[in-house]
Design a protein around this motif. Structure first.
Motif, mmCIF file in Angstrom:
data_model
loop_
_atom_site.group_PDB
_atom_site.id
_atom_site.type_symbol
_atom_site.label_atom_id
_atom_site.label_comp_id
_atom_site.label_asym_id
_atom_site.label_seq_id
_atom_site.Cartn_x
_atom_site.Cartn_y
_atom_site.Cartn_z
ATOM 1 N N ARG A 33 -4.086 18.076 41.851
ATOM 2 C CA ARG A 33 -3.147 17.182 41.172
ATOM 3 C C ARG A 33 -3.757 16.612 39.903
ATOM 4 O O ARG A 33 -3.095 15.863 39.172
ATOM 5 N N ASN A 34 -5.016 16.944 39.618
ATOM 6 C CA ASN A 34 -5.674 16.469 38.407
ATOM 7 C C ASN A 34 -5.356 17.398 37.240
ATOM 8 O O ASN A 34 -4.836 18.500 37.427
ATOM 9 N N THR A 41 -5.016 26.186 25.110
ATOM 10 C CA THR A 41 -3.667 25.690 24.844
ATOM 11 C C THR A 41 -2.775 25.614 26.075
ATOM 12 O O THR A 41 -2.066 24.628 26.255
ATOM 13 N N PRO A 42 -2.732 26.613 26.961
ATOM 14 C CA PRO A 42 -1.730 26.584 28.031
ATOM 15 C C PRO A 42 -2.093 25.741 29.247
ATOM 16 O O PRO A 42 -1.315 25.675 30.194
ATOM 17 N N PHE A 43 -3.251 25.083 29.234
ATOM 18 C CA PHE A 43 -3.670 24.350 30.422
ATOM 19 C C PHE A 43 -3.142 22.923 30.384
ATOM 20 O O PHE A 43 -3.377 22.182 29.418
ATOM 21 N N ALA A 44 -2.444 22.543 31.453
ATOM 22 C CA ALA A 44 -1.737 21.266 31.500
ATOM 23 C C ALA A 44 -2.693 20.090 31.418
ATOM 24 O O ALA A 44 -3.779 20.109 31.988
ATOM 25 N N ARG A 45 -2.279 19.031 30.708
ATOM 26 C CA ARG A 45 -3.057 17.801 30.614
ATOM 27 C C ARG A 45 -2.557 16.748 31.600
ATOM 28 O O ARG A 45 -3.210 15.755 31.844
ATOM 29 N N THR A 46 -1.332 16.894 32.098
ATOM 30 C CA THR A 46 -0.824 16.025 33.153
ATOM 31 C C THR A 46 -0.259 16.932 34.243
ATOM 32 O O THR A 46 -0.195 18.139 34.098
ATOM 33 N N GLY A 47 0.208 16.311 35.326
ATOM 34 C CA GLY A 47 0.670 17.128 36.437
ATOM 35 C C GLY A 47 -0.529 17.721 37.141
ATOM 36 O O GLY A 47 -1.564 17.080 37.302
ATOM 37 N N GLY A 48 -0.449 18.940 37.566
ATOM 38 C CA GLY A 48 -1.545 19.582 38.271
ATOM 39 C C GLY A 48 -1.542 21.065 37.989
ATOM 40 O O GLY A 48 -0.836 21.549 37.097
ATOM 41 N N ARG A 100 -1.398 28.812 37.278
ATOM 42 C CA ARG A 100 -0.043 28.308 37.050
ATOM 43 C C ARG A 100 -0.085 26.786 37.082
ATOM 44 O O ARG A 100 -0.875 26.177 37.796
ATOM 45 N N SER A 101 0.738 26.173 36.265
ATOM 46 C CA SER A 101 0.762 24.715 36.213
ATOM 47 C C SER A 101 1.697 24.172 37.283
ATOM 48 O O SER A 101 2.641 24.836 37.711
ATOM 49 N N LEU A 102 1.420 22.955 37.726
ATOM 50 C CA LEU A 102 2.271 22.245 38.671
ATOM 51 C C LEU A 102 2.850 21.032 37.965
ATOM 52 O O LEU A 102 2.146 20.360 37.197
ATOM 53 N N HIS A 134 6.058 19.522 33.003
ATOM 54 C CA HIS A 134 4.830 20.257 32.703
ATOM 55 C C HIS A 134 4.381 19.845 31.303
ATOM 56 O O HIS A 134 5.098 20.074 30.329
ATOM 57 N N SER A 135 3.197 19.271 31.185
ATOM 58 C CA SER A 135 2.782 18.750 29.884
ATOM 59 C C SER A 135 2.584 19.858 28.851
ATOM 60 O O SER A 135 2.685 19.627 27.663
ATOM 61 N N ALA A 136 2.254 21.051 29.283
ATOM 62 C CA ALA A 136 2.045 22.154 28.341
ATOM 63 C C ALA A 136 3.317 22.958 28.119
ATOM 64 O O ALA A 136 3.295 24.013 27.533
ATOM 65 N N GLY A 137 4.451 22.466 28.568
ATOM 66 C CA GLY A 137 5.691 23.225 28.492
ATOM 67 C C GLY A 137 5.949 23.891 29.834
ATOM 68 O O GLY A 137 5.220 23.701 30.797
ATOM 69 N N LEU A 138 6.982 24.679 29.896
ATOM 70 C CA LEU A 138 7.322 25.376 31.135
ATOM 71 C C LEU A 138 6.463 26.631 31.216
ATOM 72 O O LEU A 138 6.763 27.663 30.620
#
Length: 342
Positions: A107-108, A115-122, A140-142, A149-153
């Motif tokens: 969840r971190n 670029t594609p790695f989420a900064r929020t969510g998980g 895959r982002s959660l 999804h902070s990095a987009g869908l």
């Protein structure tokens, strides 16, 4: 040693895989739980349901139960196959000197800087092989608690991370034919789009921060782009800080040792070429000149490119919202008396 003895020696150990990954992490918990659940559901449908719906007994027993059996059998087969592949990927990773994590959810925010790695969510990863200077995983982002999804869908993709000899500006080369970042729902924005060579204009787009055009062409020379076409067709390549990320939409079949060996060979070729292209790079715009460790630094203006949702990401996000919007419109219309569903 005979061929059969060699195959037995090299055969992945399920027991070691389960001990290393754990009962849950190896997927064994899902297999056992799925089998127990399947037995209970099939028993309830095949025995209990005919008692309530006696007139449909034949349909339930001869149609419903076989369908459930097939569904659960296919699900169990896929789960067992996933665990088997994990054992083989772990064997390849350990033989290559890497630590292996079969699957992990967090969840971190993601620890990678691309670029594609989420900064929020998980995020969730599988087939995660981690070496001292190379790393690969299916990512895959959660969404966070609000479903964002902070990095987009972002759709699933595979990345390979390897180190560079020095810090460089944020540069991204995307494939014009099958960009992994575009397929993941992302597009690079806020910088300059370069056409480095007429020979490669139809194959790649080079993205760089403003005023870093010459730096980008200094690093991404035609021979480097030609190497990408030869060894990593359809992949995107990102340089950020002192790290390179190679992105691919399809997951390489690392459970086949030959594919794993080929992947490491490709990384080594790209690493050697990028090492020659970046080792002597110095950003003259950097007021700091060099870091405390003595390595060159990059000016703030060259550190990060912005990103946005790609056209594919917008289309997919819109498609996901359509059912909810339709339900909301129907409820409002019913409340206002515009339509009647009764």
């Amino acid at each position: 040693m005979t061929g059969r003895a060699r195959r037995l020696r090299d055969r992945p150990s399920w027991s070691r895989f389960i001990r290393t990954q754990g009962f849950s992490g190896s997927g064994l918990a899902a297999i056992v739980g799925g089998v127990v659940f399947a037995v209970l559901v099939i028993a309830a449908v095949g025995v209990g349901l005919p008692l309530v719906l006696a007139e449909y007994t034949a349909l339930i027993v001869f149609v419903g139960v076989p369908i459930l059996v097939v569904i659960f059998a296919v699900s169990t087969f896929l789960a067992v196959r996933s665990t088997s592949r994990g054992a083989r990927v772990q064997a390849w990773a350990e033989k290559s000197g890497m630590r292996y994590v079969h699957q992990r959810r967090s969840r971190n925010s993601a620890p990678w800087m691309g670029t594609p790695f989420a900064r929020t969510g998980g995020y969730a990863v599988r087939h995660h092989a981690i070496g001292s200077d190379v790393e690969t995983a299916r990512f895959r982002s959660l969404p966070d608690d609000s479903g964002y999804h902070s990095a987009g869908l972002v759709n699933s993709f595979t990345f390979v991370r390897f180190t560079l000899p020095t810090s460089v500006p944020h540069l991204v080369v995307t494939s014009n034919r099958s960009s992994t970042l575009n397929a993941a729902g992302l597009a690079i924005s806020g910088g300059r789009v370069l056409r480095g060579s007429i020979e490669f204009d139809s194959s790649f787009t080079l993205h760089c921060p403003a005023d870093y055009e010459r730096d980008a062409l200094y690093i991404f020379t035609p021979d480097l782009l030609a190497l990408m076409i030869d060894v990593a067709p359809g992949c995107d390549l990102e340089l950020v800080d002192g790290t390179a990320y190679l992105y691919m939409s399809r997951e390489p079949k690392l459970w086949d040792e030959r594919v794993g060996a080929d992947l490491l060979a490709v990384v080594e070729l790209l690493r050697r070429k990028l090492d020659r292209q970046t080792r002597h790079y110095v950003d003259e715009r950097s007021s700091a000149g060099t870091s405390r460790a003595g390595s060159p630094t990059v000016a703030r203006s060259g550190l990060r490119l912005a990103n946005r949702r790609s056209a594919r990401g917008v289309l997919l996000a819109t498609a996901l919202w359509i059912p909810g919007i339709a339900v909301a419109v129907a409820i409002i219309a019913q409340a206002l008396g515009w339509v009647s569903v009764l």
